[in-house]
Structures are given as C-alpha cells and as structure tokens.
Design a protein around this motif. Structure first.
Motif, PDB file in Angstrom:
ATOM      1  N   ARG A   1       0.269  11.161   4.949  1.00  0.00           N
ATOM      2  CA  ARG A   1      -0.500  10.902   3.741  1.00  0.00           C
ATOM      3  C   ARG A   1      -0.869  12.182   3.005  1.00  0.00           C
ATOM      4  O   ARG A   1      -1.121  12.153   1.799  1.00  0.00           O
ATOM      5  CB  ARG A   1      -1.746  10.086   4.098  1.00  0.00           C
ATOM      6  CG  ARG A   1      -1.409   8.636   4.397  1.00  0.00           C
ATOM      7  CD  ARG A   1      -2.520   7.870   5.042  1.00  0.00           C
ATOM      8  NE  ARG A   1      -2.148   6.461   5.162  1.00  0.00           N
ATOM      9  CZ  ARG A   1      -2.665   5.620   6.058  1.00  0.00           C
ATOM     10  NH1 ARG A   1      -3.578   6.043   6.918  1.00  0.00           N
ATOM     11  NH2 ARG A   1      -2.264   4.362   6.100  1.00  0.00           N
TER      12      ARG A   1
ATOM     13  N   ASP B   1      11.437   0.550   3.542  1.00  0.00           N
ATOM     14  CA  ASP B   1      10.898  -0.347   2.502  1.00  0.00           C
ATOM     15  C   ASP B   1      11.737  -0.274   1.235  1.00  0.00           C
ATOM     16  O   ASP B   1      12.073  -1.300   0.636  1.00  0.00           O
ATOM     17  CB  ASP B   1       9.453   0.054   2.162  1.00  0.00           C
ATOM     18  CG  ASP B   1       8.424  -0.700   2.990  1.00  0.00           C
ATOM     19  OD1 ASP B   1       8.755  -1.788   3.496  1.00  0.00           O
ATOM     20  OD2 ASP B   1       7.303  -0.200   3.134  1.00  0.00           O
ATOM     21  N   ARG B   2      12.053   0.939   0.826  1.00  0.00           N
ATOM     22  CA  ARG B   2      12.780   1.137  -0.430  1.00  0.00           C
ATOM     23  C   ARG B   2      14.246   0.740  -0.307  1.00  0.00           C
ATOM     24  O   ARG B   2      14.848   0.279  -1.282  1.00  0.00           O
ATOM     25  CB  ARG B   2      12.671   2.593  -0.876  1.00  0.00           C
ATOM     26  CG  ARG B   2      11.248   3.027  -1.220  1.00  0.00           C
ATOM     27  CD  ARG B   2      11.221   4.412  -1.821  1.00  0.00           C
ATOM     28  NE  ARG B   2      11.616   5.436  -0.863  1.00  0.00           N
ATOM     29  CZ  ARG B   2      10.775   6.044  -0.040  1.00  0.00           C
ATOM     30  NH1 ARG B   2       9.494   5.711  -0.045  1.00  0.00           N
ATOM     31  NH2 ARG B   2      11.195   6.980   0.788  1.00  0.00           N
TER      32      ARG B   2
ATOM     33  N   GLU C   1       8.599   3.790   5.507  1.00  0.00           N
ATOM     34  CA  GLU C   1       8.486   3.583   4.062  1.00  0.00           C
ATOM     35  C   GLU C   1       9.841   3.747   3.375  1.00  0.00           C
ATOM     36  O   GLU C   1      10.100   3.088   2.356  1.00  0.00           O
ATOM     37  CB  GLU C   1       7.471   4.563   3.479  1.00  0.00           C
ATOM     38  CG  GLU C   1       6.033   4.224   3.846  1.00  0.00           C
ATOM     39  CD  GLU C   1       5.021   4.905   2.947  1.00  0.00           C
ATOM     40  OE1 GLU C   1       3.875   4.425   2.888  1.00  0.00           O
ATOM     41  OE2 GLU C   1       5.361   5.900   2.292  1.00  0.00           O
TER      42      GLU C   1
ATOM     43  N   ARG D   1       4.945  12.370   0.335  1.00  0.00           N
ATOM     44  CA  ARG D   1       3.629  11.791   0.602  1.00  0.00           C
ATOM     45  C   ARG D   1       3.752  10.280   0.784  1.00  0.00           C
ATOM     46  O   ARG D   1       4.436   9.605   0.013  1.00  0.00           O
ATOM     47  CB  ARG D   1       2.660  12.105  -0.538  1.00  0.00           C
ATOM     48  CG  ARG D   1       1.208  11.738  -0.267  1.00  0.00           C
ATOM     49  CD  ARG D   1       0.369  12.063  -1.490  1.00  0.00           C
ATOM     50  NE  ARG D   1       0.355  13.488  -1.769  1.00  0.00           N
ATOM     51  CZ  ARG D   1      -0.530  14.339  -1.243  1.00  0.00           C
ATOM     52  NH1 ARG D   1      -1.462  13.890  -0.408  1.00  0.00           N
ATOM     53  NH2 ARG D   1      -0.482  15.612  -1.557  1.00  0.00           N
ATOM     54  N   SER D   2       3.089   9.759   1.804  1.00  0.00           N
ATOM     55  CA  SER D   2       3.104   8.325   2.046  1.00  0.00           C
ATOM     56  C   SER D   2       2.490   7.581   0.867  1.00  0.00           C
ATOM     57  O   SER D   2       1.511   8.026   0.262  1.00  0.00           O
ATOM     58  CB  SER D   2       2.328   8.007   3.326  1.00  0.00           C
ATOM     59  OG  SER D   2       2.129   6.614   3.466  1.00  0.00           O
ATOM     60  N   LEU D   3       3.078   6.427   0.542  1.00  0.00           N
ATOM     61  CA  LEU D   3       2.540   5.584  -0.525  1.00  0.00           C
ATOM     62  C   LEU D   3       1.259   4.886  -0.089  1.00  0.00           C
ATOM     63  O   LEU D   3       0.459   4.468  -0.921  1.00  0.00           O
ATOM     64  CB  LEU D   3       3.583   4.546  -0.945  1.00  0.00           C
ATOM     65  CG  LEU D   3       4.892   5.097  -1.510  1.00  0.00           C
ATOM     66  CD1 LEU D   3       5.861   3.958  -1.803  1.00  0.00           C
ATOM     67  CD2 LEU D   3       4.633   5.913  -2.768  1.00  0.00           C
ATOM     68  N   SER D   4       1.083   4.736   1.218  1.00  0.00           N
ATOM     69  CA  SER D   4      -0.100   4.072   1.758  1.00  0.00           C
ATOM     70  C   SER D   4      -1.217   5.094   1.948  1.00  0.00           C
ATOM     71  O   SER D   4      -1.049   6.074   2.665  1.00  0.00           O
ATOM     72  CB  SER D   4       0.239   3.404   3.095  1.00  0.00           C
ATOM     73  OG  SER D   4      -0.928   3.013   3.777  1.00  0.00           O
ATOM     74  N   GLU D   5      -2.354   4.879   1.296  1.00  0.00           N
ATOM     75  CA  GLU D   5      -3.480   5.793   1.418  1.00  0.00           C
ATOM     76  C   GLU D   5      -4.413   5.421   2.555  1.00  0.00           C
ATOM     77  O   GLU D   5      -5.168   6.266   3.049  1.00  0.00           O
ATOM     78  CB  GLU D   5      -4.254   5.835   0.097  1.00  0.00           C
ATOM     79  CG  GLU D   5      -3.436   6.373  -1.072  1.00  0.00           C
ATOM     80  CD  GLU D   5      -4.225   6.442  -2.352  1.00  0.00           C
ATOM     81  OE1 GLU D   5      -5.397   6.000  -2.337  1.00  0.00           O
ATOM     82  OE2 GLU D   5      -3.686   6.933  -3.367  1.00  0.00           O
TER      83      GLU D   5
ATOM     84  N   ARG E   1       5.707  -2.191   4.058  1.00  0.00           N
ATOM     85  CA  ARG E   1       5.468  -3.346   3.193  1.00  0.00           C
ATOM     86  C   ARG E   1       6.362  -4.531   3.551  1.00  0.00           C
ATOM     87  O   ARG E   1       5.890  -5.649   3.648  1.00  0.00           O
ATOM     88  CB  ARG E   1       5.699  -2.936   1.730  1.00  0.00           C
ATOM     89  CG  ARG E   1       5.423  -4.016   0.707  1.00  0.00           C
ATOM     90  CD  ARG E   1       5.652  -3.499  -0.701  1.00  0.00           C
ATOM     91  NE  ARG E   1       7.053  -3.186  -0.958  1.00  0.00           N
ATOM     92  CZ  ARG E   1       7.548  -1.965  -1.074  1.00  0.00           C
ATOM     93  NH1 ARG E   1       6.743  -0.920  -0.954  1.00  0.00           N
ATOM     94  NH2 ARG E   1       8.836  -1.766  -1.295  1.00  0.00           N
TER      95      ARG E   1
END
Length: 267
Positions: free
Chosen positions: A55, A168-169, A165, A17-21, A27
């Motif tokens: 999402r 990002d990590r 994403e 699941r995407s961290l962005s809602e 980021r």
C-alpha cells in the motif's frame, strides 16, 4: 521474530501501489481465492507488513513469467531487495489434457474466449492433479536476498498481494504464471473442438436397438439434485466462432458486436 529492517523503508517515487487502502486485497473471485489460500498458511505478521509495503508503493517493478514472478522491493537499505516467487512447472502433455478438457465444455470455452475465468475451472485443474492455486507453503518457492528468514518475508508478501491485484486486471496472467499464455490457450480452445471433440451422432459399432426404450428415466427429484449448470454468456456463439478479420474503426468486429449481444436478453 522479524529482526530485519526495524527502520522505516525508504520512499519510492514511482512504485507499484496497491489499489486497496484498507481491508482485503483482491476483487475478482480468482484473486480473492489466491489471497485466501495464501493467508491460510503464511505468517500473519509478515503478511500484515507485506500489505503495508504494497500500500505504500514499496514494490518497484513486478514481472510475471511462466512459473516465476520477479520483483524489486525497496526496504530501508539503499539497494532494493530482489524477490523471486516460483511454482512447479506443468508439462506440455498435461497442458494439452487441460486444454482438451476445457474445450470439451462449451460454456468453459466461451467464457475463456470472452476473457473470463469461470469458478468451475478450479475443479478441472484439481481433477487433473495440477491445482490452479497453491495448496500450501511447499507449492511456492520464495526467494529474497533480505536477511529475514521468514517464509514469506514482508518483501515477498508485498509482491504476492500485488500479484493478486494484477490477476484482478488480467485473469489470464494467472494462467500465464502456470505456463500457458493467453494466445496459446485461446488458440488451443479454438482448434480442439473441431479436431478432438467427439461426434454426438457417432454411435460406434454398437447396433441400434429398442432395448431400454420404455425404461423410465430419472425422476424429478434426481433432476432437482443435479447441480445447476453455469449460465451461458449472451455472446456464446460469437465467441465460439473464429474471429473475422473485419475491423470497425480499428477495433475487432467481435468487440463491436459484444455489447449488442449482451443487450439482447434484456430487450
């Protein structure tokens, strides 16, 4: 028009699941750049559906390999769709040139060894003819076994957003996708300065003369016009040296000393 999957997709229990809602996805500067480039040429409607899939957690798994990303995405049919996203390979000789160029710049080398991607790294890849990010739809080879003819379809779009994403990590995942793992890249950066960097005291066969000694150098205006250099991280020397074998409580010594080096300028 997208005629596939007018029904709601089947729910996934343990999907990614995407961290962005809501709003933008990505980021760090490199993931935002990846998303911005993608959204500049891809179909906006399918990207919108892809964000919704990301999402909702419809992507079951995602694996990054050199020059290819593979994933499974659950749609409305019982069997998930197979998605593959490929990019053109970079030859070994070209990678050696890239590594030599990065190693020749101390700040680039230090930031990469510290696990960071300096924004200027994009220029290095561009100057060598191997862009760090896809410039157009032709730079992405998208494959999905769904009936949607879109490029990208919403399943591939969901994977692309989750890939951003993942960048990002771990910024080195972007370079691994381009064909260079973190370990290989850092080994090359540690080795090249000692073997291939030019000797600043080597003047070659040209004799030393006083010619030009009294010539005026660049004025202050010229110095002001120069672009500012990227600031060196506080632990520059720590990262430039080969990591010692010493560990403290099972952690590498440089990981323990890093916070102290970062605190020194503030003190």
């Amino acid at each position: 028009m997208d005629f596939s999957e007018r029904r709601e997709p089947l729910p996934v229990t343990d999907g990614i699941r995407s961290l962005s809602e809501r709003g933008s996805i990505g980021r760090e500067w490199w993931s935002r750049r990846f998303v911005d480039v993608l959204e500049s040429f891809a179909d906006r409607n399918r990207l919108h559906r892809g964000r919704a899939y990301a999402r909702k957690g419809q992507v079951i798994d995602l694996k990054v390999r050199p020059y290819e990303v593979r994933a499974r995405v659950q749609g409305s049919r019982p069997e998930p769709y197979e998605v593959a996203i490929g990019i053109d390979a970079i030859g070994e000789e070209t990678w050696r040139v890239v590594e030599a160029e990065l190693a020749s710049r101390a700040v680039f080398r230090a930031r990469l060894l510290a696990g960071e991607l300096p924004p200027e790294i994009e220029w290095v890849f561009a100057e060598l003819g191997v862009p760090l990010f896809p410039a157009s739809a032709h730079d992405l080879h998208l494959m999905c076994d769904c009936p949607d003819y879109g490029d990208p379809c919403k399943h591939a779009a969901a994977v692309l957003y989750l890939l951003a994403e993942a960048f990002d990590r771990d910024p080195f995942l972007l370079l691994a996708w381009k064909g260079r793992s973190r370990d290989l890249l850092l080994q090359g950066l540690r080795r090249l300065p000692a073997e291939g960097a030019p000797d600043p005291f080597d003047v070659g066969d040209e004799p030393l003369t006083a010619a030009g000694f009294w010539t005026a150098g660049p004025g202050l205006a010229a110095l002001r016009d120069r672009p500012p250099a990227a600031p060196a991280p506080p632990d520059l020397l720590l990262r430039l040296l080969d990591p010692p074998a010493v560990k403290v409580r099972r952690r590498p010594l440089i990981d323990m000393l890093g916070p102290a080096y970062e605190a020194m300028p503030q003190a």
